[in-house]
Design an enzyme around this catalytic site. Structure first.
Site, PDB file in Angstrom:
ATOM      1  N   ASP A  69       0.853  -1.186   0.000  1.00 37.56           N
ATOM      2  CA  ASP A  69       0.000   0.000   0.000  1.00 37.56           C
ATOM      3  C   ASP A  69       0.888   1.235   0.000  1.00 37.56           C
ATOM      4  O   ASP A  69       1.947   1.237   0.634  1.00 37.56           O
ATOM      5  CB  ASP A  69      -0.931   0.018   1.212  1.00 37.56           C
ATOM      6  CG  ASP A  69      -2.226   0.764   0.924  1.00 37.56           C
ATOM      7  OD1 ASP A  69      -3.292   0.123   0.846  1.00 37.56           O
ATOM      8  OD2 ASP A  69      -2.166   2.003   0.758  1.00 37.56           O
ATOM      9  N   ASP A  96       4.178   1.997  -4.724  1.00 38.25           N
ATOM     10  CA  ASP A  96       3.070   2.188  -5.649  1.00 38.25           C
ATOM     11  C   ASP A  96       2.897   0.962  -6.537  1.00 38.25           C
ATOM     12  O   ASP A  96       3.880   0.353  -6.965  1.00 38.25           O
ATOM     13  CB  ASP A  96       3.332   3.426  -6.515  1.00 38.25           C
ATOM     14  CG  ASP A  96       2.120   3.825  -7.322  1.00 38.25           C
ATOM     15  OD1 ASP A  96       2.016   3.368  -8.488  1.00 38.25           O
ATOM     16  OD2 ASP A  96       1.263   4.561  -6.811  1.00 38.25           O
ATOM     17  N   ASP A 118      -9.535   1.577  -5.612  1.00 38.67           N
ATOM     18  CA  ASP A 118     -10.201   2.840  -5.940  1.00 38.67           C
ATOM     19  C   ASP A 118     -10.781   2.733  -7.351  1.00 38.67           C
ATOM     20  O   ASP A 118     -10.055   2.425  -8.294  1.00 38.67           O
ATOM     21  CB  ASP A 118      -9.176   3.978  -5.883  1.00 38.67           C
ATOM     22  CG  ASP A 118      -9.816   5.355  -5.908  1.00 38.67           C
ATOM     23  OD1 ASP A 118     -10.839   5.522  -6.610  1.00 38.67           O
ATOM     24  OD2 ASP A 118      -9.294   6.270  -5.252  1.00 38.67           O
ATOM     25  N   LYS A 122     -14.182   8.567 -13.091  1.00 41.76           N
ATOM     26  CA  LYS A 122     -14.126   9.479 -14.233  1.00 41.76           C
ATOM     27  C   LYS A 122     -13.273   8.897 -15.360  1.00 41.76           C
ATOM     28  O   LYS A 122     -12.203   8.337 -15.118  1.00 41.76           O
ATOM     29  CB  LYS A 122     -13.562  10.831 -13.798  1.00 41.76           C
ATOM     30  CG  LYS A 122     -14.454  11.582 -12.819  1.00 41.76           C
ATOM     31  CD  LYS A 122     -13.872  12.940 -12.466  1.00 41.76           C
ATOM     32  CE  LYS A 122     -14.792  13.685 -11.498  1.00 41.76           C
ATOM     33  NZ  LYS A 122     -14.252  15.015 -11.122  1.00 41.76           N
ATOM     34  N   THR A 191     -11.977  -8.248   3.768  1.00 39.78           N
ATOM     35  CA  THR A 191     -11.257  -7.049   4.171  1.00 39.78           C
ATOM     36  C   THR A 191     -12.134  -6.284   5.160  1.00 39.78           C
ATOM     37  O   THR A 191     -13.327  -6.571   5.299  1.00 39.78           O
ATOM     38  CB  THR A 191     -10.960  -6.141   2.969  1.00 39.78           C
ATOM     39  OG1 THR A 191     -12.180  -5.532   2.517  1.00 39.78           O
ATOM     40  CG2 THR A 191     -10.344  -6.930   1.811  1.00 39.78           C
ATOM     41  N   GLU A 192     -11.567  -5.289   5.820  1.00 41.15           N
ATOM     42  CA  GLU A 192     -12.354  -4.457   6.725  1.00 41.15           C
ATOM     43  C   GLU A 192     -13.475  -3.753   5.960  1.00 41.15           C
ATOM     44  O   GLU A 192     -14.614  -3.666   6.434  1.00 41.15           O
ATOM     45  CB  GLU A 192     -11.459  -3.410   7.405  1.00 41.15           C
ATOM     46  CG  GLU A 192     -10.436  -3.987   8.361  1.00 41.15           C
ATOM     47  CD  GLU A 192      -9.147  -4.412   7.677  1.00 41.15           C
ATOM     48  OE1 GLU A 192      -8.214  -4.786   8.391  1.00 41.15           O
ATOM     49  OE2 GLU A 192      -9.065  -4.385   6.424  1.00 41.15           O
ATOM     50  N   TYR A 193     -13.132  -3.244   4.800  1.00 40.80           N
ATOM     51  CA  TYR A 193     -14.106  -2.540   3.961  1.00 40.80           C
ATOM     52  C   TYR A 193     -15.235  -3.475   3.554  1.00 40.80           C
ATOM     53  O   TYR A 193     -16.415  -3.120   3.617  1.00 40.80           O
ATOM     54  CB  TYR A 193     -13.385  -2.000   2.723  1.00 40.80           C
ATOM     55  CG  TYR A 193     -14.248  -1.201   1.782  1.00 40.80           C
ATOM     56  CD1 TYR A 193     -14.282   0.187   1.846  1.00 40.80           C
ATOM     57  CD2 TYR A 193     -15.018  -1.825   0.805  1.00 40.80           C
ATOM     58  CE1 TYR A 193     -15.071   0.928   0.973  1.00 40.80           C
ATOM     59  CE2 TYR A 193     -15.809  -1.099  -0.065  1.00 40.80           C
ATOM     60  CZ  TYR A 193     -15.827   0.278   0.024  1.00 40.80           C
ATOM     61  OH  TYR A 193     -16.616   1.001  -0.839  1.00 40.80           O
TER      62      TYR A 193
END
Length: 211
Positions: A69, A96, A118, A122, A191-193
């Site tokens: 991360d 990265d 993410d 757009k 995952t936590e999310y």
């Protein structure tokens, strides 16, 4: 996953060099030496707060895991989980995802996980999506022939985009789940999310694809 800046995060990482590889470019081509064994190496790009990578490491002690991360504070929370779990088969990198070839030799990684990346919705930000073709070029290099990517998201648009991107790249879509938690799939590590939003009824999508 965006989190508030954590005071002392950098020092926390620096104080735990056994788990946090501070100069990962020096490990390129010698990750088995870093782990001290010849077990398979699996990486998670965008490891967030570490729930997935720690859970996988506990479940599969015969596999080496590397959580990646770019966010300093996020990685410090992942380190907390690794330390609390005392898993010996996890390393963490603050790098990265576009620069993985700087840290891994061709074919050095056995499998990859992309969890809740993410979506960059757009169109002008398409090149930032972790399933964009330029990222796939990088993944293909560090994975073995027919290497696998396991991808999860709660974003329908990103999922559809990723399926198309994988297919257009010539990858094979081995299995697809349009509602992972309603399926009979066993062995899912959340995952936590994922735990937070699935508890609110959010559908989770998953695909296993290989080059």
């Amino acid at each position: 996953m965006r989190v508030r800046k954590r005071k002392g995060a950098e020092k926390h990482l620096a104080n735990n060099p056994h788990y946090v590889i501070l100069n990962p470019e020096d490990a390129k081509g010698r990750w088995h030496d870093v782990f001290g064994n010849d077990r398979p190496i699996h990486i998670e790009v965008g490891s967030g707060k570490g729930g997935f990578i720690t859970g996988m490491a506990l479940k599969n002690p015969d596999i080496n895991y590397i959580g990646i991360d770019i966010q300093l504070s996020v990685l410090s929370y992942a380190l907390d989980k690794v330390l609390a779990s005392e898993v010996p088969n996890v390393k963490l990198l603050r790098v990265d995802g576009s620069s993985l070839t700087n840290y891994f030799e061709d074919g050095e990684v056995d499998m990859m996980y992309l969890n809740f990346s993410d979506p960059w919705p757009k169109t002008k930000h398409e090149k930032r999506r972790l399933t964009y073709k330029d990222f796939l070029d990088t993944y293909k290099r560090i994975l073995p022939e027919h290497g696998e990517i396991h991808f999860k998201t709660d974003n329908r648009g990103l999922f559809e985009y990723s399926l198309a991107s994988f297919s257009q790249y010539g990858m094979t879509l081995r299995q697809i789940w349009l509602d992972l938690h309603a399926s009979n799939y066993e062995g899912n590590v959340m995952t936590e999310y994922e735990e937070k939003f699935s508890n609110k009824g959010q559908v989770i999508y998953r695909v296993e694809a290989n080059f």
